[in-house]
Design a protein around this motif. Structure first.
Motif, short mmCIF file in Angstrom:
data_model
loop_
_atom_site.label_atom_id
_atom_site.label_comp_id
_atom_site.label_asym_id
_atom_site.label_seq_id
_atom_site.Cartn_x
_atom_site.Cartn_y
_atom_site.Cartn_z
N LEU A 89 66.27 10.63 90.74
CA LEU A 89 67.46 10.76 90.06
C LEU A 89 67.19 11.87 89.18
CD1 LEU A 89 70.45 9.60 89.39
CD2 LEU A 89 69.40 8.68 87.45
N SER A 90 68.10 13.13 89.22
CA SER A 90 67.93 14.08 88.59
C SER A 90 69.05 14.27 87.41
CB SER A 90 68.14 15.38 89.51
OG SER A 90 67.05 15.42 90.37
N VAL A 91 68.54 14.05 86.11
CA VAL A 91 69.23 14.03 84.99
C VAL A 91 68.69 14.64 83.86
CG1 VAL A 91 68.77 11.91 84.47
CG2 VAL A 91 70.79 12.44 83.62
N ARG A 92 69.55 15.48 83.22
CA ARG A 92 69.20 15.98 81.83
C ARG A 92 67.75 16.99 82.07
NH1 ARG A 92 69.97 10.91 77.79
NH2 ARG A 92 72.46 10.94 78.11
N GLY A 93 67.75 17.79 83.29
CA GLY A 93 66.65 18.44 83.47
C GLY A 93 65.39 17.89 84.04
N ARG A 94 65.34 16.58 84.06
CA ARG A 94 64.10 15.90 84.71
C ARG A 94 64.60 15.11 85.77
NH1 ARG A 94 61.28 13.68 78.96
NH2 ARG A 94 60.98 15.84 77.88
N GLU A 95 63.50 14.96 86.60
CA GLU A 95 63.87 14.23 87.76
C GLU A 95 62.68 12.58 87.60
OE1 GLU A 95 63.98 15.08 92.37
OE2 GLU A 95 61.96 15.41 91.74
N GLN A 96 63.68 11.36 87.77
CA GLN A 96 63.08 10.39 87.49
C GLN A 96 63.05 9.38 88.96
OE1 GLN A 96 65.98 9.26 84.47
NE2 GLN A 96 64.44 9.44 83.13
N LEU A 97 61.86 8.94 89.03
CA LEU A 97 61.96 7.80 90.20
C LEU A 97 62.49 6.74 89.83
CD1 LEU A 97 60.41 7.10 92.93
CD2 LEU A 97 58.51 6.24 91.50
N VAL A 98 63.20 6.06 90.72
CA VAL A 98 64.00 4.91 90.51
C VAL A 98 64.16 4.04 91.74
CG1 VAL A 98 65.54 6.09 88.81
CG2 VAL A 98 66.35 5.84 90.91
N SER A 99 64.43 2.60 91.16
CA SER A 99 64.67 1.69 92.23
C SER A 99 65.97 0.94 91.95
CB SER A 99 63.67 0.69 92.08
OG SER A 99 63.60 -0.07 90.96
N LEU A 100 66.51 0.46 93.04
CA LEU A 100 67.92 -0.20 92.81
C LEU A 100 67.71 -1.47 93.62
CD1 LEU A 100 70.93 0.58 92.37
CD2 LEU A 100 71.07 0.93 94.71
N LYS A 101 68.09 -2.48 92.93
CA LYS A 101 68.35 -3.79 93.62
C LYS A 101 69.27 -4.62 92.86
CE LYS A 101 65.29 -5.58 89.90
NZ LYS A 101 63.67 -5.97 89.45
N PRO A 102 69.76 -5.73 93.60
CA PRO A 102 70.85 -6.61 93.34
C PRO A 102 70.72 -7.21 92.14
CG PRO A 102 69.82 -7.48 95.31
CD PRO A 102 68.99 -6.10 94.93
N CYS A 103 71.72 -7.49 91.53
CA CYS A 103 71.81 -8.36 90.12
C CYS A 103 72.94 -9.07 89.83
CB CYS A 103 71.42 -7.48 88.86
SG CYS A 103 71.37 -8.43 87.34
N GLY A 104 73.03 -10.23 90.35
CA GLY A 104 74.45 -11.10 90.23
C GLY A 104 75.44 -10.46 91.00
N ARG A 105 76.63 -10.11 90.43
CA ARG A 105 77.55 -9.64 91.18
C ARG A 105 77.45 -8.28 91.24
NH1 ARG A 105 83.04 -12.32 88.56
NH2 ARG A 105 82.61 -14.37 89.19
N GLY A 106 76.45 -7.62 90.76
CA GLY A 106 76.34 -6.19 90.52
C GLY A 106 74.99 -5.62 91.08
#
Length: 287
Positions: free
Chosen positions: A143-160
C-alpha cells in the motif's frame, strides 16, 4: 465511523476492482501523556534547537543527515528526500495469497478496518471476504500512502475485512538470536501434566474488557486526587516495594508450586514410590 478515512482507493483482485475505505482499528486513548513543567512558574518547558559552541540556530539552517561513520554525515536537502518518496496510489493489488497461519506474529504491526466505499461495492467485497475465509488464505500487497510503501495483509473479520500493516524482513529480529542458547531438553512428564492441568482449569473465552491497564488506572486516580487538593500541595503515597506473597529470598520447589497451583480437581501426580498409571495412548513428542 470516523469522518475521514486513512486511505480510500480500490482493492484489485485480477480484473476485479473493489472501491474501499480504510479506517484505524485501534486507538491510543488509554495512554497518559505528560508535559515537563517549570515548577517555580508553572509554565511548560520548551526545547530549542542548538549547536554545541554556537547556540540556538535558525530552522532554515537545518538539514537532515545520515551518519555513515562516527561524526561523518551525508547531508540531504528536503527536496531530495521528497523526490524519492513513493507516489501514493489509489490501488492495492493483491499479488499473492498465503496460508492464514503462515505469517509469524512478529510481522504484524497495526490493524485497519476495510469497508466497501458504497453500496455498489458490497457484492464484490463480500465475494472476496468469503473467498478468503473459505480458502483460509490471507492476501498480500503493498500500500502506497503518504510517500511510503507498506507491506500489508488482508483477511476476513466477522462481516468485514481487516488490513494489517506488516513489518519488512529487515525490521524483525530473528528468534534464534535469543533462543539459540536454550537447552533442547524435553520437559519432565509429571511437571508437564501438572502445567497442562493448570492451563485447562484456567481456559476461558477471551474477553478483553475484563483486562485493565492498572498502571494507567492508578495514574488517573492519582491525578483525580491531586485535582481535589489545594494548589501547590503534594500527595506522597507510601509504596510497598515488596510484592505480595514474597517475603525474603526463599526458593520454592517447582514441582511443589505446580502441585499447589493445580489444586483440587487437577491431574494428580503419581504417588511417591508408585509407578505412574499407563496412559490410553503414548504421548506424541513434538518435532
Amino acid at each position: 465511523m470516523p469522518a475521514r478515512a486513512f486511505w480510500q482507493g480500490q482493492i484489485k483482485l485480477a480484473l476485479v476492482s473493489i472501491p474501499v475505505e480504510i479506517y484505524p482499528a485501534t486507538k491510543s486513548g488509554a495512554a497518559v501523556s505528560f508535559r515537563q513543567i517549570h515548577e517555580p512558574t508553572g509554565k511548560p518547558i520548551h526545547y530549542d534547537k542548538v549547536v554545541t559552541g554556537v547556540g540556538p540556530v535558525d530552522p532554515d539552517e537545518i538539514l537532515k543527515g545520515f551518519e555513515i561513520s562516527k561524526g561523518n554525515y551525508v547531508l540531504l536537502e528536503q527536496d531530495e528526500i521528497e523526490a524519492v518518496k513513493i507516489e501514493s496510489r489509489k490501488t492495492l493489488d493483491l499479488v499473492q495469497f498465503v496460508e492464514a497461519d503462515a505469517i509469524d506474529v512478529l510481522y504484524y504491526e497495526k490493524p485497519y478496518f476495510v469497508v466497501p466505499a458504497d453500496d455498489l461495492a458490497e457484492e464484490a467485497y463480500a465475494v472476496l471476504r468469503d473467498a478468503l475465509r473459505q480458502t483460509k488464505k490471507v492476501g498480500l500487497g503493498q500500500l502506497s500512502v503518504r510517500g511510503r510503501e507498506q507491506l500489508v495483509s488482508l483477511k476476513p473479520c466477522g462481516r468485514g475485512m481487516v488490513l494489517e500493516v506488516l513489518r519488512y524482513a529487515d525490521e524483525v529480529t530473528k528468534a534464534q538470536t535469543y533462543f539459540r542458547g536454550l537447552p533442547d531438553d524435553t520437559a519432565d512428564e509429571d511437571m508437564l501434566d501438572l502445567a497442562v492441568s493448570i492451563i485447562d482449569k484456567r481456559t476461558a473465552p477471551f474477553k478483553p474488557e475484563e483486562f485493565h491497564n492498572r498502571y494507567v488506572d492508578a495514574l488517573h486516580r492519582l491525578i483525580d486526587k491531586k485535582k481535589k487538593k489545594a494548589k501547590g500541595k503534594r500527595i506522597i503515597e507510601e509504596v510497598d516495594d515488596e510484592p505480595a506473597g514474597r517475603k525474603g529470598g526463599n526458593v520454592i520447589d517447582l514441582m511443589a508450586a505446580l502441585k499447589k497451583s493445580a489444586g483440587e480437581g487437577g491431574r494428580k501426580a503419581p504417588a511417591k514410590g508408585k509407578a505412574p498409571a499407563k496412559k490410553a495412548a503414548p504421548r506424541r513428542k513434538s518435532a
